[in-house]
Design a protein around this motif. Structure first.
Motif, PDB file in Angstrom:
ATOM      1  N   SER A   1       2.496   1.857  -3.338  1.00  0.00           N
ATOM      2  CA  SER A   1       1.595   2.447  -4.344  1.00  0.00           C
ATOM      3  C   SER A   1       1.380   3.917  -4.052  1.00  0.00           C
ATOM      4  O   SER A   1       1.595   4.783  -4.907  1.00  0.00           O
ATOM      5  CB  SER A   1       0.239   1.713  -4.306  1.00  0.00           C
ATOM      6  N   PHE A   2       0.979   4.209  -2.834  1.00  0.00           N
ATOM      7  CA  PHE A   2       0.669   5.617  -2.508  1.00  0.00           C
ATOM      8  C   PHE A   2       1.928   6.471  -2.600  1.00  0.00           C
ATOM      9  O   PHE A   2       1.893   7.615  -3.073  1.00  0.00           O
ATOM     10  CB  PHE A   2       0.053   5.728  -1.104  1.00  0.00           C
TER      11      PHE A   2
ATOM     12  N   ILE B   1      -8.555  -2.745  -2.343  1.00  0.00           N
ATOM     13  CA  ILE B   1      -7.209  -2.598  -2.924  1.00  0.00           C
ATOM     14  C   ILE B   1      -7.341  -2.185  -4.390  1.00  0.00           C
ATOM     15  O   ILE B   1      -6.680  -1.259  -4.870  1.00  0.00           O
ATOM     16  CB  ILE B   1      -6.433  -3.932  -2.828  1.00  0.00           C
TER      17      ILE B   1
ATOM     18  N   LEU C   1       3.623   3.808 -14.493  1.00  0.00           N
ATOM     19  CA  LEU C   1       2.715   3.767 -13.334  1.00  0.00           C
ATOM     20  C   LEU C   1       1.544   2.839 -13.622  1.00  0.00           C
ATOM     21  O   LEU C   1       1.164   2.007 -12.793  1.00  0.00           O
ATOM     22  CB  LEU C   1       2.202   5.176 -13.025  1.00  0.00           C
ATOM     23  N   TYR C   2       1.000   2.927 -14.829  1.00  0.00           N
ATOM     24  CA  TYR C   2      -0.189   2.120 -15.147  1.00  0.00           C
ATOM     25  C   TYR C   2       0.142   0.628 -15.159  1.00  0.00           C
ATOM     26  O   TYR C   2      -0.747  -0.211 -15.152  1.00  0.00           O
ATOM     27  CB  TYR C   2      -0.769   2.534 -16.519  1.00  0.00           C
TER      28      TYR C   2
ATOM     29  N   ALA D   1      -1.171  -4.075  -6.732  1.00  0.00           N
ATOM     30  CA  ALA D   1      -2.513  -4.481  -6.285  1.00  0.00           C
ATOM     31  C   ALA D   1      -2.616  -6.008  -6.314  1.00  0.00           C
ATOM     32  O   ALA D   1      -3.062  -6.635  -5.344  1.00  0.00           O
ATOM     33  CB  ALA D   1      -3.575  -3.864  -7.205  1.00  0.00           C
ATOM     34  N   VAL D   2      -2.147  -6.615  -7.385  1.00  0.00           N
ATOM     35  CA  VAL D   2      -2.237  -8.084  -7.513  1.00  0.00           C
ATOM     36  C   VAL D   2      -1.362  -8.734  -6.437  1.00  0.00           C
ATOM     37  O   VAL D   2      -1.747  -9.704  -5.783  1.00  0.00           O
ATOM     38  CB  VAL D   2      -1.784  -8.533  -8.929  1.00  0.00           C
TER      39      VAL D   2
ATOM     40  N   THR E   1      -6.576   1.469  -6.234  1.00  0.00           N
ATOM     41  CA  THR E   1      -5.575   1.502  -7.321  1.00  0.00           C
ATOM     42  C   THR E   1      -6.191   2.056  -8.598  1.00  0.00           C
ATOM     43  O   THR E   1      -5.715   3.034  -9.167  1.00  0.00           O
ATOM     44  CB  THR E   1      -5.062   0.064  -7.575  1.00  0.00           C
ATOM     45  N   PHE E   2      -7.320   1.426  -9.049  1.00  0.00           N
ATOM     46  CA  PHE E   2      -7.821   1.769 -10.392  1.00  0.00           C
ATOM     47  C   PHE E   2      -8.702   3.009 -10.385  1.00  0.00           C
ATOM     48  O   PHE E   2      -8.825   3.683 -11.398  1.00  0.00           O
ATOM     49  CB  PHE E   2      -8.596   0.575 -10.974  1.00  0.00           C
TER      50      PHE E   2
ATOM     51  N   VAL F   1       2.654   7.394  -6.217  1.00  0.00           N
ATOM     52  CA  VAL F   1       1.725   8.396  -6.772  1.00  0.00           C
ATOM     53  C   VAL F   1       1.960   9.735  -6.072  1.00  0.00           C
ATOM     54  O   VAL F   1       1.971  10.795  -6.703  1.00  0.00           O
ATOM     55  CB  VAL F   1       0.260   7.924  -6.582  1.00  0.00           C
ATOM     56  N   GLY F   2       2.229   9.667  -4.750  1.00  0.00           N
ATOM     57  CA  GLY F   2       2.470  10.919  -4.011  1.00  0.00           C
ATOM     58  C   GLY F   2       3.662  11.650  -4.602  1.00  0.00           C
ATOM     59  O   GLY F   2       3.597  12.842  -4.928  1.00  0.00           O
TER      60      GLY F   2
ATOM     61  N   PHE G   1      -5.303   5.912 -10.167  1.00  0.00           N
ATOM     62  CA  PHE G   1      -5.327   6.189 -11.620  1.00  0.00           C
ATOM     63  C   PHE G   1      -5.994   7.537 -11.856  1.00  0.00           C
ATOM     64  O   PHE G   1      -5.571   8.316 -12.704  1.00  0.00           O
ATOM     65  CB  PHE G   1      -6.092   5.082 -12.356  1.00  0.00           C
TER      66      PHE G   1
ATOM     67  N   HIS H   1       4.892  11.252  -7.568  1.00  0.00           N
ATOM     68  CA  HIS H   1       4.567  11.656  -8.943  1.00  0.00           C
ATOM     69  C   HIS H   1       3.795  12.975  -8.925  1.00  0.00           C
ATOM     70  O   HIS H   1       4.144  13.920  -9.637  1.00  0.00           O
ATOM     71  CB  HIS H   1       3.717  10.553  -9.586  1.00  0.00           C
TER      72      HIS H   1
ATOM     73  N   LEU I   1       1.444  -0.028 -10.658  1.00  0.00           N
ATOM     74  CA  LEU I   1       0.399   0.027  -9.624  1.00  0.00           C
ATOM     75  C   LEU I   1      -0.493  -1.219  -9.657  1.00  0.00           C
ATOM     76  O   LEU I   1      -0.718  -1.846  -8.609  1.00  0.00           O
ATOM     77  CB  LEU I   1      -0.435   1.304  -9.815  1.00  0.00           C
ATOM     78  N   PRO I   2      -1.001  -1.654 -10.825  1.00  0.00           N
ATOM     79  CA  PRO I   2      -1.787  -2.891 -10.805  1.00  0.00           C
ATOM     80  C   PRO I   2      -0.989  -4.090 -10.294  1.00  0.00           C
ATOM     81  O   PRO I   2      -1.538  -4.958  -9.616  1.00  0.00           O
ATOM     82  CB  PRO I   2      -2.182  -3.082 -12.266  1.00  0.00           C
TER      83      PRO I   2
ATOM     84  N   LEU J   1      -5.351  12.588  -2.448  1.00  0.00           N
ATOM     85  CA  LEU J   1      -4.527  11.428  -2.112  1.00  0.00           C
ATOM     86  C   LEU J   1      -4.530  11.129  -0.616  1.00  0.00           C
ATOM     87  O   LEU J   1      -4.816  10.004  -0.204  1.00  0.00           O
ATOM     88  CB  LEU J   1      -3.092  11.648  -2.629  1.00  0.00           C
TER      89      LEU J   1
ATOM     90  N   HIS K   1       3.588  15.660 -11.923  1.00  0.00           N
ATOM     91  CA  HIS K   1       3.301  14.696 -12.994  1.00  0.00           C
ATOM     92  C   HIS K   1       4.434  14.527 -13.993  1.00  0.00           C
ATOM     93  O   HIS K   1       4.202  14.141 -15.137  1.00  0.00           O
ATOM     94  CB  HIS K   1       2.020  15.111 -13.749  1.00  0.00           C
TER      95      HIS K   1
ATOM     96  N   THR L   1       0.850  -1.205   0.000  1.00  0.00           N
ATOM     97  CA  THR L   1       0.000   0.000   0.000  1.00  0.00           C
ATOM     98  C   THR L   1       0.875   1.241   0.000  1.00  0.00           C
ATOM     99  O   THR L   1       0.678   2.182  -0.783  1.00  0.00           O
ATOM    100  CB  THR L   1      -0.908  -0.022   1.251  1.00  0.00           C
ATOM    101  N   LEU L   2       1.873   1.217   0.893  1.00  0.00           N
ATOM    102  CA  LEU L   2       2.748   2.396   0.985  1.00  0.00           C
ATOM    103  C   LEU L   2       3.493   2.612  -0.325  1.00  0.00           C
ATOM    104  O   LEU L   2       3.658   3.743  -0.800  1.00  0.00           O
ATOM    105  CB  LEU L   2       3.733   2.206   2.148  1.00  0.00           C
TER     106      LEU L   2
END
Lengths: 253, 603, 111, 164
Positions: free
Chosen positions: C18-19, D152, C38-39, C46-47, D156-157, C22-23, D161, C25, C42-43, D40, C30, C15-16
């Motif tokens: 991912s966040f 989760i 990122l696209y 998640a997986v 994420t999505f 993005v944080g 995103f 970024h 990030l998934p 965020l 951006h 979790t950290l």
């Protein structure tokens, strides 16, 4: 049978595809019928001459055969499908030396509006096209989903709001070919049919000239009136504004 | 908004023909209630049937519900066939809007309330006996599921009395089903009848899969009878397909009720997503129906050929292959929507791939007959009828799985003939075979063979007359859902258009005769029971379900009926925007779930 | 007890991550990390967290054959439905977007 | 994970719910638009609340101190819901309600359905605490973990995103 005596290059290819596929499948279907009725008759309880082996329920070889036969038929059909789907893609322009005539189709509540952007004429529930000239249709809607379908010229394609579907057809010879909507769109659906008049090139040009000069003008107000649900008689217009893209943008994302 | 939301007295007033239907429904309900009161049977009904948790009684109730709804769906069919025969170049006797309600209701009733109900009826009756478990995993859930399905049927029939039904086709494609084009409550009746019945179906799926998984005793997987295997496959499809239907209907309901924009034509709505989702459920749905019918035919063929089923292993493999493949084919329902050649070709080829396991099943059935001693009792006749019609339907199906061919055949009467070929030839004949085959097991009475055979021949002849002409009409460019054919429509001039429709209508009349024979068959068989009385295993079948007698189970619970009734109020409240009623009903359902008794098997 | 603790830590980690990504970024308006990366990343996180929670919290490995079979079948169906729908809908959208939707001049606008 | 009848039945329900959320995710992905409406830190706090509650509900099942850990989980769950309701209210006030566009309709549907499931879980916990009958605790734990897994993918999505 319309489909089997088609008069459009696309329709005839689709018709031969249907016949080809059917013959291929008969290779499996006919033996099934033969076996079904023969076994049913020969192995009926009354026939004591027939061999009776109640526990014969497993034969590696036989099972392999009737996994393999349908697999082979489907492989052949699959190749046929991959090829024909790409060859008869409605978006694919037709091979021709002459540039395709652009016709814009707008499905309205229970009537079809046809626009000729380059010729400044339009028509309602009737479609004049030159024979032996490829026609590229741009199809959208200002109504619930419909499907633009002229069986004798070729396959159908949906007419939907905000969507510009393209369909390429060509009439092999002059003639009148009925067209329909093939997707239910409300109470007036059964009246939503039109006729395609494929004519010689010069007759088409004469029609365009006559329409442009004598027909009423299709302006904003006339178009807005047409948006109301109704079934209409054939009619022609002259028009100058770019209606098709305005309609498309109205529902654009 | 008034206390009764959209409900106004005008909602009870209809056109001439619809008022006829309204009166029939009201009279039928009144007569039934009076008869039961007169015979003093309410207590018996409540204790022995409505609140019973015995899967056999629930199964019989499912089948009775299915017969009632099959009757209504069949009347819709007769009206449509007669209208189409009368309305070639003439208006006919049914208005376009009413005709649209007919074909929408016909589709919904036949799939959800005739076929699905009959399937769950047979599964309830036969599965526990084939597993030797005598009961299902969650008896109370079984009763709740039945009553949710019954509530869906109730709401649907209620649309005949007050309001109207959807006039959009049995899958209610937007934008036509959105408020802009369907302002009435019709589509809401459609959504909530299916949503409530759908949840009942999902719960049944979970119930029966758990039963098969945990209550087989010492029966190993590869020893299970074929009907149990196909039920396992069908329940897997129910569990993984029905949530998609639940979401799709919920999104349409949000659009219509709270002004969301999933499928509207403006603000970014995308109606094509509805079509995509509804068919992602739609195709697995037709396999949910046909797989148990395949299972019944495997039992019937083995028994009446007096032989073991041929190729048990490949039958199991074929069933599971069909289960997986049925989730990879749904685009063949909208090849003509405008997708590219790659997408269409891929899904076309996957659709053909399903024909392989189905073909294998057909050959295994044929070779079960091979070197057998075939007795042509009625169930076996239904099997022969199935194989003939289903093979034709399979051929036209594979034909339409080729995108370029489907461009010409989609939404034409050719398609209508194809899916009736598969559903009547496959599912309906399968359930009739199962009904006739297992009727003696649960009633000790053998259904009269003479009337049974007469019914079969009338069905097969009526079916061929009613639907083979549609193949020809489809090739002539006649689309589906036409309430009349205009003189100027180009079809009118087709030479055979007139009397092909007449043959089809005559076919429907012959089917009506066949249904009459079936009713007579049941009455005659029960009327002189003594003559039709049979012992424990009249067909001398090896099936485990025939080996021991099926004793009744006496557990009871009124919670299923209660939840069904409250769900009906919840649905009615949402349909007519009577918010207080819907809210109260929702609280009632929550309370009922919270106060569930602690089951004795709980740890 | 310890089992749950490990699961929490691993989940927190992803979790950290991912966040954090993005944080960072967003913080560098951006530009820092290309969107495509990122696209994909990030998934994956998640997986990864899905697998962590399936093992440590749902204890799937201790489940019987049916639990695992149905879990696998659910993933297959989710992939088919979501992946299939995205492929189909993007294809439909692409094929039916007017190649050259020019902006019609104002007077062409419909009321 | 014990393998008795009720647990398998509940597991099948959870798997069917996966497909329900998959359909909502597919609809969200197709109708996706681009609005700068997410913060965020806000969603980070929500995620932590749900993740920790997933931990505490596990402890409620493993240790014998069910009440304390269930109450803790309930508080975290209600906290999560409070934040979500707060976020929805603000979006609507700013004019980004569900009828603003298809993208927001699908946002509210997806995140809202998850929220409803969390609310149902909280109600379930409340009933358990009131009646002090914990025979369903094992299934509640599965349900709560499942909701955290769905979250989760939502953060994420949908949120991450959306922020990119």
């Amino acid at each position: 049978m319309y489909l089997l005596q088609s008069s459009g290059i696309i329709a005839s290819q689709e018709a031969s595809l249907i016949i080809q596929a059917t013959l291929l499948m008969l290779i499996v279907v006919v033996p099934v019928f033969v076996l079904l009725f023969f076994f049913a008759y020969y192995y009926r309880a009354g026939n004591h001459k027939a061999r009776y082996s109640p526990n014969w329920e497993h034969a590696k070889m036989d099972e392999l055969i009737w996994w393999a036969i349908p697999l082979e038929i489907i492989l052949v059909l699959g190749a046929l499908t991959w090829g024909s789907t790409h060859a008869l893609d409605p978006r694919k322009p037709l091979p021709s030396t002459v540039p395709a005539l652009q016709v814009e189709v707008v499905a309205l509540p229970w009537k079809w509006l046809f626009l000729y952007p380059s010729l400044g004429v339009a028509s309602l529930n009737t479609l004049e096209i030159p024979a032996n000239i490829p026609v590229e249709f741009h199809i959208t809607a200002d109504a619930p989903m419909n499907s633009f379908w002229v069986p004798q010229l070729g396959g159908q394609i949906y007419a939907m709001t905000g969507m510009d579907n393209r369909l390429n057809l060509m009439a092999d010879k002059p003639g009148d070919y009925p067209g329909y909507s093939a997707n239910y769109s409300g109470a007036g659906f059964a009246g939503m049919h039109f006729v395609v008049h494929a004519v010689a090139q010069k007759d088409f040009e004469a029609w365009v000239a006559a329409t442009a000069s004598t027909s009423p003008v299709l302006d904003q107000a006339t178009y807005s009136a047409l948006r109301a649900p109704s079934t209409e008689q054939e009619r022609t217009y002259a028009y100058r504004i770019d209606l098709y893209h305005a309609i498309l943008k109205q529902f654009g994302h | 908004m008034s206390l009764f939301g959209l409900l106004t007295p005008q909602a009870f007033i209809h056109g001439p023909i619809e008022t006829g239907a309204q009166i029939i429904v009201i009279v039928a309900v009144l007569v039934t209630v009076l008869a039961i009161t007169y015979l003093g049977r309410w207590r018996w009904l409540w204790q022995q049937w409505l609140t019973s948790l015995d899967p056999k009684r629930i199964g019989i109730m499912y089948i009775l519900l299915s017969f009632v709804m099959f009757g209504r769906g069949f009347v819709d069919a007769l009206m449509m066939k007669s209208q189409q025969a009368l309305a070639v170049g003439a208006p006919g006797y049914i208005s376009p809007d009413h005709f649209a309600q007919l074909f929408t209701a016909h589709g919904v009733i036949m799939i959800f309330f005739a076929a699905m109900a009959f399937m769950f009826g047979i599964i309830n009756l036969v599965l526990p006996l084939q597993l030797g478990s005598k009961d299902v995993a969650f008896p109370l859930l079984n009763s709740i599921s039945f009553w949710l399905t019954a509530t869906g049927a109730l709401l649907l029939n209620l649309s005949l009395v007050v309001g109207q039904f959807a006039a959009t086709g049995w899958l209610a494609y937007p934008p036509l089903s959105e408020l802009a084009y369907s302002p009435g409550v019709g589509v809401d009746y459609y959504i909530w009848a299916l949503q409530i019945a759908g949840i009942g179906t999902l719960l049944s799926g979970i119930n029966f899969l758990t039963t098969i998984a945990t209550m087989r005793g010492h029966l190993r997987l590869m020893q299970m009878p074929m009907f149990t295997w196909t039920t396992l496959g069908s329940m897997l499809l129910v569990i993984f397909a029905f949530p998609i239907l639940t979401v799709t209907l919920a999104l349409l309901a949000l659009d219509r009720t709270l002004g969301f924009h999933f499928f509207t034509t403006d603000l970014g709505g995308n109606a094509m997503m509805y079509v995509n989702l509804i068919w992602a459920w739609g195709h697995p749905e037709v396999y949910i129906l046909v797989l148990p019918a395949f299972g019944i035919f495997s039992e019937v063929v083995a028994t009446f050929s007096q032989k073991k089923l041929f190729g048990y292993t490949s039958m199991v493999v074929a069933t599971m292959l069909i289960v997986v493949l049925s989730f990879m084919v749904w685009v063949h329902h909208f090849f003509t929507m405008g997708a590219g050649a790659d997408v269409n070709a891929f899904f076309g080829i996957m659709t053909m791939a399903i024909a392989i396991p189905t073909g294998v099943k057909v050959f295994n059935w044929l070779f079960t007959m091979f070197r057998g001693r075939i007795i042509f009792a009625t169930p076996m006749l239904w099997f022969i009828g199935f194989l003939t019609t289903f093979t034709i339907g399979g051929m036209t199906g594979v034909l339409m799985s080729i995108p370029a061919a489907d461009f010409q055949l989609h939404n034409s009467l050719f398609l209508v003939a194809h899916f009736h070929n598969m559903i009547i030839g496959g599912v309906v004949f399968g359930f009739f075979a199962g009904f006739t085959y297992w009727f003696p097991k649960f009633t000790g009475i053998m259904l009269n063979e003479r009337w049974g055979k007469a019914a079969f021949w009338a069905w097969i002849v009526g079916f061929l007359m009613a639907f083979m002409p549609l193949y020809a009409l489809g090739l002539m460019g006649v689309t589906r859902r036409l309430d009349h054919i205009d003189v100027a429509s180009g079809l009118y001039t087709q030479p055979w258009a007139h009397w092909l429709f007449d043959i089809a209508a005559a076919g429907a009349a012959v089917i009506a005769l066949a249904v009459l024979f079936q009713i007579i068959q049941i009455i005659v068989s029960i009327w002189n029971k003594h003559k039709h009385h049979v012992g424990e295993n009249p067909w001398r079948s090896q099936g485990p379900e025939w080996q021991e007698p099926a004793e009744p189970l006496h557990e009871r619970s009124a919670r299923g009926v209660a939840i069904g009734a409250v769900a009906a109020l919840f649905g009615f409240g949402l349909i007519w925007h009577i918010w207080w009623l819907a809210a109260l009903a929702l609280i009632g359902i929550l309370l009922s779930l919270i106060t569930l008794p602690k089951p004795e098997y709980a740890d | 007890m310890k089992h749950y603790f490990d699961g929490l830590i691993l989940s927190l980690l992803f979790t950290l991550l991912s966040f954090g990504l993005v944080g960072m970024h967003v913080h560098m308006n951006h530009t820092a990390i290309p969107h495509e990366l990122l696209y994909v990343v990030l998934p994956l996180f998640a997986v990864a967290q899905l697998l962590v929670q399936t093992v440590y919290f749902l204890h799937l490995p201790q489940g019987n054959g049916w639990n695992k079979f149905v879990y696998g079948f659910a993933i297959l169906i989710v992939v088919l439905v979501v992946g299939g729908s995205l492929w189909i809908m993007s294809n439909l959208q692409h094929n039916q977007s007017e190649m050259f939707i020019g902006e019609p001049s104002p007077e062409h606008q419909l009321d | 994970m014990p393998t008795d009848k009720t647990t398998l039945g509940f597991w099948l329900y959870i798997m069917s719910d996966c497909v329900l959320f998959a359909s909502l995710f597919a609809t969200f992905a197709v109708l996706r638009g681009s609005e700068d409406i997410f913060s965020l830190p806000f969603v980070f706090v929500q995620t932590l609340a749900l993740l920790i509650s997933s931990f505490t509900v596990g402890l409620a099942f493993v240790t014998k101190k069910q009440n304390t850990f269930l109450i803790l989980t309930l508080l975290l769950g209600l906290g999560f819901l409070g934040l979500e309701v707060y976020e929805f209210k603000n979006l609507m006030l700013e004019g980004f309600g569900p009828s603003h566009s298809a993208y927001l309709s699908s946002f509210f549907a997806l995140v809202g359905t998850h929220g409803l499931h969390v609310a149902a879980g909280c109600l379930w916990m409340l009933v358990m605490l009131v009646t002090q009958r914990f025979y369903q605790l094992q299934r509640l734990v599965l349900f709560w973990h499942f909701l955290d897994i769905i979250w989760i993918f939502i953060f994420t999505f949908v949120y991450l995103f959306g922020i990119i």
